[in-house]
Design a protein around this motif. Sequence first.
Motif, PDB file in Angstrom:
ATOM      1  N   GLU A 193       0.863  -1.192   0.000  1.00  0.00           N
ATOM      2  CA  GLU A 193       0.000   0.000   0.000  1.00  0.00           C
ATOM      3  C   GLU A 193       0.894   1.234   0.000  1.00  0.00           C
ATOM      4  O   GLU A 193       1.813   1.326   0.793  1.00  0.00           O
ATOM      5  N   ASP A 194       0.617   2.167  -0.910  1.00  0.00           N
ATOM      6  CA  ASP A 194       1.454   3.372  -0.971  1.00  0.00           C
ATOM      7  C   ASP A 194       0.879   4.534  -0.163  1.00  0.00           C
ATOM      8  O   ASP A 194       1.558   5.535   0.032  1.00  0.00           O
ATOM      9  N   ASP A 238      -2.784  -3.421  -2.775  1.00  0.00           N
ATOM     10  CA  ASP A 238      -3.454  -2.278  -3.395  1.00  0.00           C
ATOM     11  C   ASP A 238      -3.148  -2.342  -4.895  1.00  0.00           C
ATOM     12  O   ASP A 238      -2.093  -2.817  -5.294  1.00  0.00           O
ATOM     13  N   GLY A 295      -3.471   0.437  -7.244  1.00  0.00           N
ATOM     14  CA  GLY A 295      -2.810   1.644  -7.747  1.00  0.00           C
ATOM     15  C   GLY A 295      -1.520   1.892  -6.987  1.00  0.00           C
ATOM     16  O   GLY A 295      -1.551   2.344  -5.843  1.00  0.00           O
ATOM     17  N   LYS A 314     -12.247   0.157  -1.325  1.00  0.00           N
ATOM     18  CA  LYS A 314     -11.940   1.243  -0.380  1.00  0.00           C
ATOM     19  C   LYS A 314     -13.072   2.262  -0.417  1.00  0.00           C
ATOM     20  O   LYS A 314     -13.592   2.515  -1.509  1.00  0.00           O
TER      21      LYS A 314
HETATM   22 CA    CA Z   1      -2.642   3.340  -4.061  1.00  0.00          CA
END
Ligand code: CA
Length: 220
Positions: A7-8, A51, A53, A101
Motif C-alpha cells: 500500500e502506498d 493495493d 494503484g 476502499k
Molecule cells: Ca494506491
Amino acid sequence: MRILLVEDDLTLSNQVRLALEEADYVVDLAENGRDAQYLGETEPFDAAILDLGLPLVDGITVLKSWRAQGICLPVLILTARDTWHEKVAGIDAGADDYLGKPFHMEELLARVRALIRRASGNASSVLICGAVRLDTRSGRVSVDGEPAVLTSHEFKVLSYLMHHQGEIVSRTTLTEHIYAQDFDRDSNTIEVFVGRLRKKIPSELIETVRGLGYRMRGPT
Ligand code: CA
C-alpha cells in the motif's frame, strides 16, 4: 502468520499494519509494486493484501507476475470504490478476494482470516487439536474449555502449527512465519517457545520430528 501488505498510502498502511499486528500477525510493508513483487518472490508469506494503484509497477502486473511464476500466495486486492472493472481484472489476474476502499478494518481482518484458513485447508474459523481449541476470530485459545494464556510469540507458533496440523514444520519455516523480514531472527528461540507451549497445552500434541522440526498432531 505473516502478511505482505502492499500500500502506498502511508496513513492507510499504518492503520492496517496496526490492526494486523494487534491480531497477532507479523507484517512486512511494501510501498511500491517493484518491492512488492520482489518480496512476494523471495519471502514466504501466508497472505498478501495488495493495493492496485501503486508507484513503479501496478498491482495487477505484480499479481500476474507472481501467478506466472507459480506463486500461489493467497491475495486480497484493495480496489477503489465502485470500480467493478478493477475487481474483474484483479480476479482474472489471480486474486482470491477483493475489498473496495474505504473498508471497515473488521471486514479486512475477517477476509484475511478466511484466506489463510482456506489456503491451509481449514474450513472452520475454530481450529481444534485434541483438547486445544484456537478461535481465529478472537485469538483465544482454550484447553479442555479452560482459557490458556499465551504470549504473542507462543500464540504465533501455535497458530501456525494448528493451521498446518499433521505436517512437519521446520524451525526455519516457523521462524519465517512469526517474524517480519527486518526483525533480528534467531531460530533457537523457536525451541524456547515450543517448550513453553508444551507446558500450557497437552505436551504430546506437539511432536518433535528429529532433525526436521515439529508436527502438531493431525485430525484422527
Ligand atoms: Ca494506491
